[in-house]
Design an enzyme around this catalytic site. Sequence first.
Site, mmCIF file in Angstrom:
data_model
loop_
_atom_site.group_PDB
_atom_site.id
_atom_site.type_symbol
_atom_site.label_atom_id
_atom_site.label_comp_id
_atom_site.label_asym_id
_atom_site.label_seq_id
_atom_site.Cartn_x
_atom_site.Cartn_y
_atom_site.Cartn_z
ATOM 1 N N GLY A 1 4.237 -0.696 -3.800
ATOM 2 C CA GLY A 1 3.315 -1.819 -3.687
ATOM 3 C C GLY A 1 4.003 -3.031 -3.091
ATOM 4 O O GLY A 1 5.116 -2.932 -2.584
ATOM 5 N N GLY B 1 4.238 5.720 -5.143
ATOM 6 C CA GLY B 1 3.796 4.705 -4.197
ATOM 7 C C GLY B 1 4.683 3.478 -4.214
ATOM 8 O O GLY B 1 5.499 3.296 -5.110
ATOM 9 N N ASP C 1 -7.126 -9.323 -4.165
ATOM 10 C CA ASP C 1 -6.668 -8.434 -3.094
ATOM 11 C C ASP C 1 -7.384 -7.075 -3.152
ATOM 12 O O ASP C 1 -6.771 -6.046 -3.346
ATOM 13 C CB ASP C 1 -5.154 -8.245 -3.229
ATOM 14 N N GLY D 1 7.001 -3.858 -5.707
ATOM 15 C CA GLY D 1 7.752 -2.862 -6.445
ATOM 16 C C GLY D 1 7.397 -1.440 -6.071
ATOM 17 O O GLY D 1 6.523 -1.200 -5.244
ATOM 18 N N LYS E 1 6.276 0.883 -12.964
ATOM 19 C CA LYS E 1 6.518 0.061 -11.784
ATOM 20 C C LYS E 1 7.848 -0.661 -11.929
ATOM 21 O O LYS E 1 8.075 -1.385 -12.891
ATOM 22 C CB LYS E 1 5.387 -0.947 -11.594
#
Lengths: 245, 306
Positions: free
Chosen positions: B32, B30, B143, B35, B51
């Site tokens: 983000g 993934g 968030d 990063g 990450k």
Amino acid sequence: MKPGRLKQILLLTDGCSNHGEDPVVVAALARNQGITVNVIGVLDDRQSGKPQGLEEVESIAEAGGGVSQIVYQKSLSQTVQMVTRQAMTQTIQGVVNKELQEILGKKQTIEELPPEQRGEVVEVVDELGESCDLEVLVLVDTSASMHHKLPTVKEALFDLSLSLNARSGSNQFSVYAFPDPKKTITKMVGWTPELGEIHGIFSKLNSGGYTPTGPALKEALYAFAGKPLDERLRNEEDPYEETGF
Amino acid sequence: MKKQVFDLSPGSRVTGKWSGCTYTIIKKVGAGACGTVFLCRSHQGDTYALKLGEDSSRMMLEVNMLKKFSKVQGVKLGPSFVDVDDWVDVSGRTHPFYVMEYVEGTPVTEFLKGKTKDWIGILAIQLLADLENLHKAGFVFGDLKTDNLLVSGSKVRWIDVGGVTAIGRAIKEYTEFYDRGYWNMGSRKAEPTYDLFAVTMIMMEMGHPKRFEKGSHPQKALENKLASSPILKPYRRVIQQCWKGNIQNATQMKDHLSGVLMKRKSPPASSRQRRVHNKKSENVELAALTVASGVFFAVSIVSFFF
């Protein structure tokens, strides 16, 4: 560490300057005065392809020690607060880096510290970003091509004040528009802690076909320079407030 | 602000400049806000999430959060922290990275496909139980959004703690759809109620998977969207109470939602029972249902094995 006061000019525009002195030079001048210049280039939502004349956006921010970003109208709100915050962090980091170099002697920056120490330093930077005082002068390009974007700009400014007023540090905002045929820039909102009540702003505008970004930035500098007077007045009142209890 | 997406091919090695630890990339999982996240294998053969980012300060703040959460004993407030270091690539550029527990799971929206609407309530309750602990520890998630959640073993878990903020500070990271400031429903100060609003928006998203915008009357838009979703009907009152500010903490909201789920599940009760319906009988009902579902669960596990 006593949190200081950060000063920023936030320029919102959609094109290239075409009148008067070079805005990049004025931005460099601002930086010397301790004022950071951030620039946001606003695109039409339907605009596609590489926009013309927006290279200047990056150059101005770079010279002004600030942050630049080119965005579509619909993400303007989030970008305005992000750019402002990023520039704050950048400025604080710059100050911290200078201190580090003084203490450690060499060209040491936060990024080059071992993870453990870096972890401690970024907490300090974060804390300063939360508690420092901030002054933002928003300079809005209101030339013809910007007109239909102004409602979005207004919304984004309200949103900016919402974000920053959640901090513990104090905020002061003012909004200026350009071009103005007589004074280069027009004061829309004087220094205020909140941009909530800005109805009617941008309603009576007259714009020519030119974009004097450089001269407008310079006027914005003067507007900042005129500020210390009020501050001095306020500082005189301060002792009473502090000893008041 | 410049988003840098790293493309490390499987088998690449990332070695820490400070500790010398090496991680072998298995695949990208993934990207983000600050990063790219990879699945990796450590020297010892354990798999973790790694990450890799650009903004070293921001990465470090996330690491500080992860570390803080490892210290809270008993309750798990996020993925466990493993390592933090810098990696110098072949061209000599330095990239900060950190390593944490790899949470395997299904995205919430995918998990909900084909499930009954009860699951909306159940996931919300699970989420609120975690938020309860987080708020007690003095933090707000910030968030909170479906992108930051995974369902792992029928339990919802959050995977990105980048937006976690100490209570009383300003929220720095948010996504407009889930942000109460955007909807004109409150400030961006980190308060427990900030997260509760985001929970209602996660529920709203389950009713309206396409999301929607605020238009010129944000609150009205929300009300209309809430009213127009049949899936959200049972939760309408709780969501409205939350918006009105009548629900102040995660515990309250969790209790309200439990109430909704219990009520819906109870059989068409005899009229006599209905008449003596009071707080006490509700609790008895609740306990009975818990026991019943526990028994059912036990039986199903047993029948699974034999």
